[in-house]
Motif scaffolding. Structure first.
Motif, PDB file in Angstrom:
ATOM      1  N   LEU A   1       0.648  -1.268   0.327  1.00  0.00           N
ATOM      2  CA  LEU A   1      -0.011   0.131  -0.053  1.00  0.00           C
ATOM      3  C   LEU A   1       1.070   1.198   0.067  1.00  0.00           C
ATOM      4  N   ASP A   2       2.078   0.955   0.481  1.00  0.00           N
ATOM      5  CA  ASP A   2       2.914   2.287   0.785  1.00  0.00           C
ATOM      6  C   ASP A   2       3.758   2.546  -0.373  1.00  0.00           C
ATOM      7  N   LEU A   3       4.211   1.517  -1.268  1.00  0.00           N
ATOM      8  CA  LEU A   3       5.307   1.800  -2.213  1.00  0.00           C
ATOM      9  C   LEU A   3       6.435   2.192  -1.634  1.00  0.00           C
ATOM     10  N   PRO A   4       7.167   1.335  -0.647  1.00  0.00           N
ATOM     11  CA  PRO A   4       8.239   1.992   0.301  1.00  0.00           C
ATOM     12  C   PRO A   4       9.665   2.008  -0.332  1.00  0.00           C
ATOM     13  N   TRP A   5       9.650   1.663  -1.765  1.00  0.00           N
ATOM     14  CA  TRP A   5      11.123   1.779  -2.361  1.00  0.00           C
ATOM     15  C   TRP A   5      11.509   3.120  -2.818  1.00  0.00           C
ATOM     16  N   ASP A   6      12.640   3.293  -2.804  1.00  0.00           N
ATOM     17  CA  ASP A   6      13.344   4.392  -3.358  1.00  0.00           C
ATOM     18  C   ASP A   6      13.852   3.971  -4.690  1.00  0.00           C
ATOM     19  N   GLY A   7      14.329   5.098  -5.420  1.00  0.00           N
ATOM     20  CA  GLY A   7      14.861   4.974  -6.643  1.00  0.00           C
ATOM     21  C   GLY A   7      13.644   4.582  -7.835  1.00  0.00           C
ATOM     22  N   CYS A   8      14.362   3.768  -8.678  1.00  0.00           N
ATOM     23  CA  CYS A   8      13.151   3.213  -9.738  1.00  0.00           C
ATOM     24  C   CYS A   8      12.965   1.699  -9.464  1.00  0.00           C
ATOM     25  N   ALA A   9      11.743   1.240  -9.676  1.00  0.00           N
ATOM     26  CA  ALA A   9      11.320   0.003  -9.284  1.00  0.00           C
ATOM     27  C   ALA A   9      10.460  -0.495 -10.648  1.00  0.00           C
ATOM     28  N   ALA A  10      10.398  -1.830 -10.958  1.00  0.00           N
ATOM     29  CA  ALA A  10       9.756  -2.426 -12.025  1.00  0.00           C
ATOM     30  C   ALA A  10       8.475  -3.019 -11.581  1.00  0.00           C
ATOM     31  N   PHE A  11       7.294  -2.736 -12.082  1.00  0.00           N
ATOM     32  CA  PHE A  11       6.261  -3.323 -11.630  1.00  0.00           C
ATOM     33  C   PHE A  11       5.669  -4.277 -12.629  1.00  0.00           C
ATOM     34  N   SER A  12       5.275  -5.547 -12.327  1.00  0.00           N
ATOM     35  CA  SER A  12       4.408  -6.274 -13.577  1.00  0.00           C
ATOM     36  C   SER A  12       3.065  -6.421 -13.151  1.00  0.00           C
ATOM     37  N   ASP A  13       2.233  -6.289 -14.397  1.00  0.00           N
ATOM     38  CA  ASP A  13       0.886  -6.572 -14.174  1.00  0.00           C
ATOM     39  C   ASP A  13       0.571  -7.927 -14.061  1.00  0.00           C
ATOM     40  N   MET A  14      -0.097  -8.268 -12.960  1.00  0.00           N
ATOM     41  CA  MET A  14      -0.441  -9.633 -12.817  1.00  0.00           C
ATOM     42  C   MET A  14      -1.259 -10.463 -14.032  1.00  0.00           C
ATOM     43  N   GLU A  15      -1.985  -9.585 -14.711  1.00  0.00           N
ATOM     44  CA  GLU A  15      -2.938 -10.105 -15.593  1.00  0.00           C
ATOM     45  C   GLU A  15      -2.535 -10.149 -17.105  1.00  0.00           C
ATOM     46  N   THR A  16      -1.710  -9.239 -17.412  1.00  0.00           N
ATOM     47  CA  THR A  16      -1.045  -9.291 -18.640  1.00  0.00           C
ATOM     48  C   THR A  16       0.356  -9.352 -18.890  1.00  0.00           C
ATOM     49  N   GLY A  17       0.994  -9.533 -17.816  1.00  0.00           N
ATOM     50  CA  GLY A  17       2.411  -9.524 -17.743  1.00  0.00           C
ATOM     51  C   GLY A  17       3.241  -8.099 -18.185  1.00  0.00           C
ATOM     52  N   ASP A  18       2.374  -7.318 -18.751  1.00  0.00           N
ATOM     53  CA  ASP A  18       3.025  -5.962 -18.962  1.00  0.00           C
ATOM     54  C   ASP A  18       3.986  -5.422 -17.711  1.00  0.00           C
ATOM     55  N   GLU A  19       5.076  -4.766 -18.237  1.00  0.00           N
ATOM     56  CA  GLU A  19       5.804  -4.276 -17.070  1.00  0.00           C
ATOM     57  C   GLU A  19       6.130  -2.790 -17.164  1.00  0.00           C
ATOM     58  N   VAL A  20       6.157  -2.067 -16.168  1.00  0.00           N
ATOM     59  CA  VAL A  20       6.488  -0.671 -16.221  1.00  0.00           C
ATOM     60  C   VAL A  20       7.296  -0.384 -15.157  1.00  0.00           C
TER      61      VAL A  20
END
Length: 75
Positions: A1-20
């Motif tokens: 809920l908080d997105l505690p990471w610093d810098g850049c992070a890669a997130f994957s869509d669990m339904e499509t597999g797309d990554e941002v």
């Protein structure tokens, strides 16, 4: 809920597999507001339908969530 990471992070869509890739700090507050709104909407919809619900987070041990669920059903 908080997105505690610093810098850049890669997130994957669990339904499509797309990554941002993004900087969590840039979207943290908007994400928190959007997700909190979704949780409130969902809880309200369940409640209006007479459905008991609760929120379980993945960092909690499964038995803690199970106990919470059982207590909710017994209430």
């Amino acid at each position: 809920l908080d997105l505690p990471w610093d810098g850049c992070a890669a997130f994957s869509d669990m339904e499509t597999g797309d990554e941002v890739t993004m900087a969590p700090a840039a979207v943290r507050e908007a994400y928190r507001l959007e997700f909190s709104g979704w949780l409130k909407h969902t809880a309200g919809a369940f409640s209006a339908s007479g459905i008991k619900s609760f929120t379980a987070f993945t960092e909690a041990p499964p038995f803690v969530s199970l106990e919470k669920f059982i207590k909710l059903l017994q209430a």
